[in-house]
Design an enzyme around this catalytic site. Structure first.
Site, PDB file in Angstrom:
ATOM      1  N   ASP A 124       5.220  -5.597   2.409  1.00  8.37           N
ATOM      2  CA  ASP A 124       4.946  -6.881   1.754  1.00  8.37           C
ATOM      3  C   ASP A 124       5.894  -7.960   2.275  1.00  8.37           C
ATOM      4  O   ASP A 124       5.484  -9.089   2.561  1.00  8.37           O
ATOM      5  CB  ASP A 124       5.095  -6.707   0.235  1.00  8.37           C
ATOM      6  CG  ASP A 124       4.958  -8.023  -0.514  1.00  8.37           C
ATOM      7  OD1 ASP A 124       3.892  -8.652  -0.408  1.00  8.37           O
ATOM      8  OD2 ASP A 124       5.913  -8.420  -1.208  1.00  8.37           O
ATOM      9  N   GLU A 164      -0.358  -2.921   3.266  1.00  3.19           N
ATOM     10  CA  GLU A 164       1.034  -3.396   3.280  1.00  3.19           C
ATOM     11  C   GLU A 164       1.969  -2.269   3.713  1.00  3.19           C
ATOM     12  O   GLU A 164       2.908  -2.494   4.484  1.00  3.19           O
ATOM     13  CB  GLU A 164       1.428  -3.922   1.904  1.00  3.19           C
ATOM     14  CG  GLU A 164       0.796  -5.252   1.558  1.00  3.19           C
ATOM     15  CD  GLU A 164       1.210  -5.773   0.201  1.00  3.19           C
ATOM     16  OE1 GLU A 164       1.270  -6.999   0.021  1.00  3.19           O
ATOM     17  OE2 GLU A 164       1.484  -4.952  -0.707  1.00  3.19           O
TER      18      GLU A 164
END
Length: 236
Positions: free
Chosen positions: A62, A133
């Site tokens: 992320d 992610e």
């Protein structure tokens, strides 16, 4: 016994073929396959060992994705102000965009989940976004920032080019409307999280004090807040 061994061998060959096809789509070959294994393993696959799933890699990915997208947007739209860049950035790292890209590279067939009654737990859209992610985090650890930036740039090229103008953010629009009309600022409250952990539904209440309120649901808290803002804008 022969039939069982044949079935296991056939399944193993199919898995290897799926992995090869998947890696060709992201145009990357892992040096350490343990990173890839983690990136595609949901917490339900081995609930007793929380560290053997994609959650930690998701945390890292992320942040890496955020930095890559921020740099790409900053350099591509060099004449835009901070607010316009923020709108582009938020849309490009949103769950909606992550899901779109994850489906394009067929990440769904790669994700490992536990089995119930002999069947794999369904891979949800939220899992797709989280695993993508994690995959970015895995590539970063397996290589370096330059490599992961190149891969993200290729995977996100289409959605970046589709942004002819900064996308409108319903939450930002609503906040600006409240300021302009001298209303209280929007307040978002999480009312409930229901459903299983692998497929949660969030219920959020949006209230403009002494004026109006509404509720909405979403697969994430952020999505529920955005949906609530959209509902409020429709009412306005």
């Amino acid at each position: 016994l022969y039939i069982v061994c044949f079935h296991m061998r056939n399944e193993e060959e199919n898995n290897k073929s799926s992995i090869r096809n998947f890696l060709s789509k992201i145009n990357y070959k892992f040096k350490n396959h343990n990173y890839l294994d983690l990136a595609i393993t949901h917490s339900s696959f081995n609930e007793k060992k929380n560290y053997t799933n994609y959650e930690r890699l998701e945390f890292l990915g992320d942040r890496v994705l955020g930095l890559v997208i921020a740099e790409l947007v900053f350099k591509k739209h060099y004449k835009e102000k901070e607010g316009e860049l923020s709108k582009r950035f938020s849309d490009l790292v949103s769950k909606k965009t992550l899901i779109k890209i994850a489906k394009r590279i067929d990440l769904e067939v790669m994700i490992r989940t536990s089995r119930e009654y002999g069947y794999k737990i369904k891979v949800t859209e939220s899992m797709l976004a989280d695993s993508l992610e994690a995959l970015i985090g895995a590539i970063f650890l397996d290589s370096d920032f330059i490599m992961v930036k190149d891969i993200v740039q290729k995977l996100w090229k289409e959605v970046i080019n589709e942004q002819t103008t900064p996308p409108d953010n319903p939450k930002s629009y609503l906040q600006e409307w409240c300021l302009k009309k001298k209303k209280n600022l929007p307040n978002y409250t999480l009312l409930e999280k229901k459903g299983p952990d692998h497929e949660p539904v969030f219920i959020v209440e949006l209230k403009i004090e002494k004026f109006m309120q509404t509720k909405a649901t979403g697969l994430t808290k952020q999505e529920a807040e955005i949906n609530a803002a959209k509902e409020m804008i429709l009412k306005l």
